[in-house]
Design an enzyme around this catalytic site. Structure first.
Site, PDB file in Angstrom:
ATOM      1  N   ARG A  25       1.750  20.489   2.086  1.00  0.00           N
ATOM      2  CA  ARG A  25       1.777  19.042   1.830  1.00  0.00           C
ATOM      3  C   ARG A  25       2.069  18.291   3.130  1.00  0.00           C
ATOM      4  NH1 ARG A  25       6.356  17.322   0.167  1.00  0.00           N
ATOM      5  NH2 ARG A  25       6.545  18.626  -1.682  1.00  0.00           N
ATOM      6  N   TYR A  57     -13.582  -4.023  -1.043  1.00  0.00           N
ATOM      7  CA  TYR A  57     -13.973  -2.940  -1.956  1.00  0.00           C
ATOM      8  C   TYR A  57     -13.220  -3.073  -3.293  1.00  0.00           C
ATOM      9  CZ  TYR A  57     -14.056   1.828  -3.756  1.00  0.00           C
ATOM     10  OH  TYR A  57     -14.189   2.919  -4.548  1.00  0.00           O
ATOM     11  N   ASP A 103     -10.966  -1.798   7.556  1.00  0.00           N
ATOM     12  CA  ASP A 103     -11.594  -0.741   6.760  1.00  0.00           C
ATOM     13  C   ASP A 103     -12.994  -0.542   7.346  1.00  0.00           C
ATOM     14  OD1 ASP A 103     -13.100   0.672   4.871  1.00  0.00           O
ATOM     15  OD2 ASP A 103     -11.966  -0.120   3.171  1.00  0.00           O
ATOM     16  N   LYS A 115     -17.432   8.810   2.087  1.00  0.00           N
ATOM     17  CA  LYS A 115     -18.720   8.184   2.360  1.00  0.00           C
ATOM     18  C   LYS A 115     -19.379   8.841   3.577  1.00  0.00           C
ATOM     19  CE  LYS A 115     -16.966   5.855  -0.982  1.00  0.00           C
ATOM     20  NZ  LYS A 115     -16.292   4.571  -0.861  1.00  0.00           N
TER      21      LYS A 115
HETATM   22  C1  LIG Z   1     -15.013   4.040  -1.264  1.00  0.00           C
HETATM   23  C2  LIG Z   1     -14.303   3.045  -0.465  1.00  0.00           C
HETATM   24  C3  LIG Z   1     -12.900   3.009  -0.414  1.00  0.00           C
HETATM   25  C4  LIG Z   1     -12.032   3.946  -1.258  1.00  0.00           C
HETATM   26  O1  LIG Z   1     -12.179   5.264  -0.898  1.00  0.00           O
HETATM   27  P1  LIG Z   1     -12.075   6.528  -1.933  1.00  0.00           P
HETATM   28  O2  LIG Z   1     -12.331   7.678  -1.042  1.00  0.00           O
HETATM   29  O3  LIG Z   1     -13.089   6.313  -2.986  1.00  0.00           O
HETATM   30  O4  LIG Z   1     -10.697   6.506  -2.484  1.00  0.00           O
HETATM   31  C5  LIG Z   1     -12.294   2.064   0.398  1.00  0.00           C
HETATM   32  N1  LIG Z   1     -13.031   1.194   1.119  1.00  0.00           N
HETATM   33  C6  LIG Z   1     -14.382   1.190   1.084  1.00  0.00           C
HETATM   34  C7  LIG Z   1     -15.119   0.206   1.901  1.00  0.00           C
HETATM   35  C8  LIG Z   1     -15.060   2.113   0.300  1.00  0.00           C
HETATM   36  O5  LIG Z   1     -16.392   2.088   0.259  1.00  0.00           O
END
Ligand SMILES: *Cc1c(COP(=O)(O)O)cnc(C)c1O
Length: 389
Positions: free
Chosen positions: A54, A106, A178, A203
């Protein structure tokens, strides 16, 4: 190669070599998956830097090394999801902080802030693309943190990171970007003045639609240590196997991103010229209102776009049910092309009035353009548009 030699390499080489040194024990070119929870100590408290998975895991450490290198950061923390990375940041700031944030963040971030942290911090949604509004709201609300997504999801609005961070620095406000949509290959917010970068590795970074993961990259050692302690205490650490899969996926980040944007630009131009399409939003089109800012702060335009179909919700639904090569699914950034309806799918957690204010209308369709042959992709769109005419 040693670490400082790897630092001097271009990104297309670093995606492969940063954190990718051969296994010291066997010479294995691919690092092992350290599928272990614990580590043997030679005497109490004497160990090789690893005590419990962890807290730390050697496979995850390699991924963190690679990510820090690609984001031009000193430190990286890999988490079990993008949203748990956001959660760690929310715990790292003092309770009662004000957070200013992009008004079309998001959907999951919106949900986390408005249904989990709403009694702990104050969230003020603003249009971060408007620099004057950012300064005005900073003066008014004295925030601790400015939270930016650029380009935003799903409207691909672009915030000038350099200009915004010049202002936030003046008022001693920390800025988080982000960077999920661009990946570290096309945009490095830390070099533009940001303090923290967040990624959903689910992604583009992993890129194969088979792992959920997140990451935070930053230079501030104290803040890094605080975030790492929170990760250890709260527990959203990524599993060794998932970190290994991301390490595998990230090796092709450079060529994938180049292929995504090459396809996306052609698809965008096709849609823009189609009579059944009202409007296309893609940062690489000269018609994008912030094309110049995009060009100056990003080294590419990515694979995400949205378009407005001429017609109502029925027409959108028909289009989305008939299309074949683009799979109707949430998420983005994988090698396969995806298509979705933000108002019904990814952004359903945003209230209808807010959605409409933002422009997330019923005829808005989002594409994550994959790396298939572009003629096949265009043919699929063209055939489906004809079929619903
Ligand atoms: C998918 C996404 C997130 C969240 O990420 P997860 O891996 O699904 O928890 C945050 N910001 C953006 C822009 C995203 O596309």
């Amino acid at each position: 190669m040693n670490k400082s030699q790897i630092k001097g390499l271009k990104k297309a080489s670093r995606v492969i070599h940063a954190g990718g040194h051969p296994d010291s024990e066997t010479g294995a070119i691919i690092p092992p998956i350290y599928q272990t929870t614990t580590y043997v100590q030679s005497s109490p408290g004497v160990h090789k830097g690893y005590e419990y998975t962890r807290s730390h895991n050697p496979t995850r450490t390699r991924l963190e090394e690679c990510l820090a290198s690609l984001e031009e950061a000193k430190h990286a923390v890999v988490t079990a999801s993008g949203i748990s990375a956001a959660m760690l940041v929310m715990h790292a700031i003092p309770a009662g902080s004000t957070v200013l944030l992009s008004d079309d963040v998001y959907g999951g971030t919106y949900r986390l802030f408005t249904t989990v942290f709403q009694d702990i911090h104050n969230f003020v949604f603003i249009n971060t693309t408007d620099i004057k509004e950012v300064e005005k709201k900073i003066k008014e609300h004295k925030p601790h943190l400015l939270w930016i997504e650029t380009p935003t999801n799903p409207l691909l609005k672009i915030t000038d990171v350099k200009k915004v961070t010049t202002i936030s620095k003046k008022y001693k406000v920390k800025t988080l970007v982000d960077n999920t949509f661009m990946s570290p290959y096309f945009q490095n917010p830390l070099t533009l003045g940001a303090d923290i970068v967040l990624h959903s590795m689910t992604k583009y970074i992993n890129g194969h639609s088979d792992v959920v993961g997140g990451a935070l990259m930053l230079n501030d050692k104290k803040l890094y240590e605080k975030i790492w302690k929170l990760q250890n205490s709260l527990g959203p650490s990524q599993s060794p196997f998932d970190s290994w899969l991301v390490l595998r996926g990230i090796k092709t980040l450079a060529i994938r991103m180049e292929a995504h944007q090459k396809n996306a630009l052609q698809v965008a131009k096709f849609l823009e010229s189609h009579p059944m399409v009202e409007k296309v939003i893609y940062p690489g089109l000269k018609s994008h209102p912030q094309y110049k800012i995009a060009k100056s702060q990003m080294s590419g335009f990515g694979g995400m776009m949205t378009f407005f179909l001429k017609g109502d919700i029925k027409k959108s639904k028909k289009f989305l049910s008939k299309i074949k090569l683009f799979s109707l699914a949430e998420s983005l950034g994988g090698v396969e092309s995806l298509i979705e309806h933000p108002a019904i799918m990814t952004h359903a957690s945003i209230p209808k009035e807010t959605r409409e204010e933002l422009g997330i209308t019923d005829n808005l369709i989002r594409l994550s353009v994959g790396i298939e042959n572009v003629d096949d992709l265009i043919n699929d769109l063209d055939t489906t548009l004809k079929a619903i005419r």
